[in-house]
Design a protein around this motif. Structure first.
Motif, PDB file in Angstrom:
ATOM      1  N   ARG A 196     -76.502 -49.407  47.829  1.00  0.00           N
ATOM      2  CA  ARG A 196     -76.624 -48.051  47.329  1.00  0.00           C
ATOM      3  C   ARG A 196     -75.264 -47.530  46.859  1.00  0.00           C
ATOM      4  N   ASP A 226     -78.214 -54.404  56.903  1.00  0.00           N
ATOM      5  CA  ASP A 226     -79.404 -53.745  56.358  1.00  0.00           C
ATOM      6  C   ASP A 226     -79.113 -52.952  55.089  1.00  0.00           C
ATOM      7  N   VAL A 227     -77.953 -52.295  55.052  1.00  0.00           N
ATOM      8  CA  VAL A 227     -77.612 -51.423  53.934  1.00  0.00           C
ATOM      9  C   VAL A 227     -76.135 -51.613  53.602  1.00  0.00           C
ATOM     10  N   ASN A 236     -80.459 -59.619  52.798  1.00  0.00           N
ATOM     11  CA  ASN A 236     -81.520 -58.736  53.274  1.00  0.00           C
ATOM     12  C   ASN A 236     -81.178 -57.261  53.108  1.00  0.00           C
ATOM     13  N   GLN A 272     -80.269 -49.208  44.848  1.00  0.00           N
ATOM     14  CA  GLN A 272     -80.899 -47.890  44.847  1.00  0.00           C
ATOM     15  C   GLN A 272     -79.840 -46.791  44.773  1.00  0.00           C
ATOM     16  N   TYR A 319     -79.295 -57.802  42.902  1.00  0.00           N
ATOM     17  CA  TYR A 319     -79.902 -56.729  43.694  1.00  0.00           C
ATOM     18  C   TYR A 319     -80.802 -55.860  42.810  1.00  0.00           C
ATOM     19  N   THR A 320     -80.338 -55.595  41.596  1.00  0.00           N
ATOM     20  CA  THR A 320     -81.140 -54.821  40.662  1.00  0.00           C
ATOM     21  C   THR A 320     -82.443 -55.553  40.341  1.00  0.00           C
ATOM     22  N   ALA A 357     -84.035 -57.612  42.133  1.00  0.00           N
ATOM     23  CA  ALA A 357     -84.922 -57.646  43.300  1.00  0.00           C
ATOM     24  C   ALA A 357     -85.369 -56.259  43.740  1.00  0.00           C
ATOM     25  N   GLY A 358     -84.960 -55.213  42.999  1.00  0.00           N
ATOM     26  CA  GLY A 358     -85.317 -53.851  43.379  1.00  0.00           C
ATOM     27  C   GLY A 358     -84.568 -53.359  44.597  1.00  0.00           C
ATOM     28  N   ARG A 359     -83.386 -53.960  44.875  1.00  0.00           N
ATOM     29  CA  ARG A 359     -82.642 -53.601  46.080  1.00  0.00           C
ATOM     30  C   ARG A 359     -81.312 -52.918  45.758  1.00  0.00           C
ATOM     31  N   VAL A 414     -80.201 -53.582  51.212  1.00  0.00           N
ATOM     32  CA  VAL A 414     -80.309 -52.675  50.073  1.00  0.00           C
ATOM     33  C   VAL A 414     -78.904 -52.181  49.764  1.00  0.00           C
TER      34      VAL A 414
END
Length: 317
Positions: A155, A126-127, A151, A198, A191-192, A194-196, A153
């Motif tokens: 960070r 998930d992260v 799937n 953060q 990821y950037t 797709a806005g994922r 995000v």
């Protein structure tokens, strides 16, 4: 032909056949599991590579390096582990660091295979929390040009993103860091888009039971992650220590990749003291796999106490 001769010939044939078995030259799948309260922690190996002490270690004399190695029954060249840590909180699957992916060649990039061997699939993550954006931590978020964790995000600290994803910073940085900027940008690009991807602020609470710990020095936004459940705590500290045999003995020793050697030195000294004082379980990116253990004060330095092996980590004893 005597029975004794036949028996001797049979024995020699059997012995020769066993001696001729080829050596295998591989290790077991690189994963190790333990529990932290109700959280399941799985250490994952991305591989090992030779750490170039002669060209990378700074702030310490070669004689002191050799003495520290000898005290740990080591000698040059020293193999360094690249470790990552998978945290299953029961509601989320969180990967801390992602290894080098394809960026270090054949030695490494084994994290995905070991994650699968440990019973998980990349799409379940998930992260992904990155301690910093050096290539042996961020490279593994990409696989064959696509997101390795489709799937998830991803960070990292905002200060690290601001530095490693900046063309202006790349232009001003030492030449040997150029590929680090390029690798960070390429690895995070999907990821950037797709806005994922953060970025977060210092000390941010990221998921229930996990928060960021500012650890400046190795990179501008270098961060550890404090994982807590059931009164137990694990500090995944990233690159606070690169070569344990040297830097736990010679705490002042730095590496040329540190963005600020004084800050890296102060961070290391402070976290070693804290880990020893609070008896924190530590997850270390570059201590010998599985990189899980405790720190104990020993004279003017510290000692690493590897976690005791448990065959069934869920057994309450």
């Amino acid at each position: 032909m005597s029975c004794r001769f036949i028996a001797a010939a049979a024995f020699m044939l059997a012995t020769a056949a066993h001696a001729a078995a080829p050596q295998v030259h591989t290790q077991a799948p690189g994963w190790y599991r333990t529990m932290l309260g109700r959280f399941e922690i799985t250490a994952l190996s991305d591989g090992t590579h030779t750490f170039p002490l002669d060209t990378v270690m700074t702030g310490v004399t070669p004689a002191a390096v050799d003495a520290a190695l000898a005290n740990n029954d080591l000698h040059r060249p020293v193999q360094g582990s690249i470790n990552a840590f998978l945290v299953n909180t029961g509601t989320q699957l969180v990967l801390i660091d992602a290894g080098a992916g394809a960026l270090y060649g054949a030695c490494c990039g084994k994290l995905l295979a070991n994650l699968r061997a440990a019973g998980y699939r990349p799409e379940q993550v998930d992260v992904v929390l990155l301690t910093h954006l050096h290539k042996d931590h961020v490279g593994g978020v990409l696989a064959d040009g696509k997101p390795a964790f489709p799937n998830a995000v991803v960070r990292a600290a905002g200060a690290d993103a601001d530095y490693w994803l900046s063309r202006d910073q790349r232009a001003a940085a030492p030449a040997f860091l150029a590929s680090f900027f390029d690798s960070a940008a390429a690895s995070l690009a999907p990821y950037t888009a797709a806005g994922r991807f953060q970025p977060f602020a210092p000390g941010a609470a990221l998921v229930p039971g996990i928060r960021a710990v500012a650890e400046p020095g190795h990179t501008p936004g270098h961060s550890g992650y404090l994982v807590e459940d059931g009164g137990q705590a694990l500090l995944v500290w990233g690159d606070v220590v690169h070569v344990a045999a040297v830097q736990l003995d010679q705490v002042q020793a730095t590496v040329k990749y540190d963005s600020s050697a004084p800050d890296a030195r102060a961070t290391r000294a402070g976290l070693l003291e804290r880990a020893a004082r609070e008896h924190l379980l530590v997850g270390a990116a570059h201590v010998a796999f599985p990189g899980l253990g405790h720190v104990r004060r020993e004279g003017a330095g510290f000692a690493w106490l590897p976690l005791n092996y448990e065959g069934d980590p869920a057994d309450p004893h």
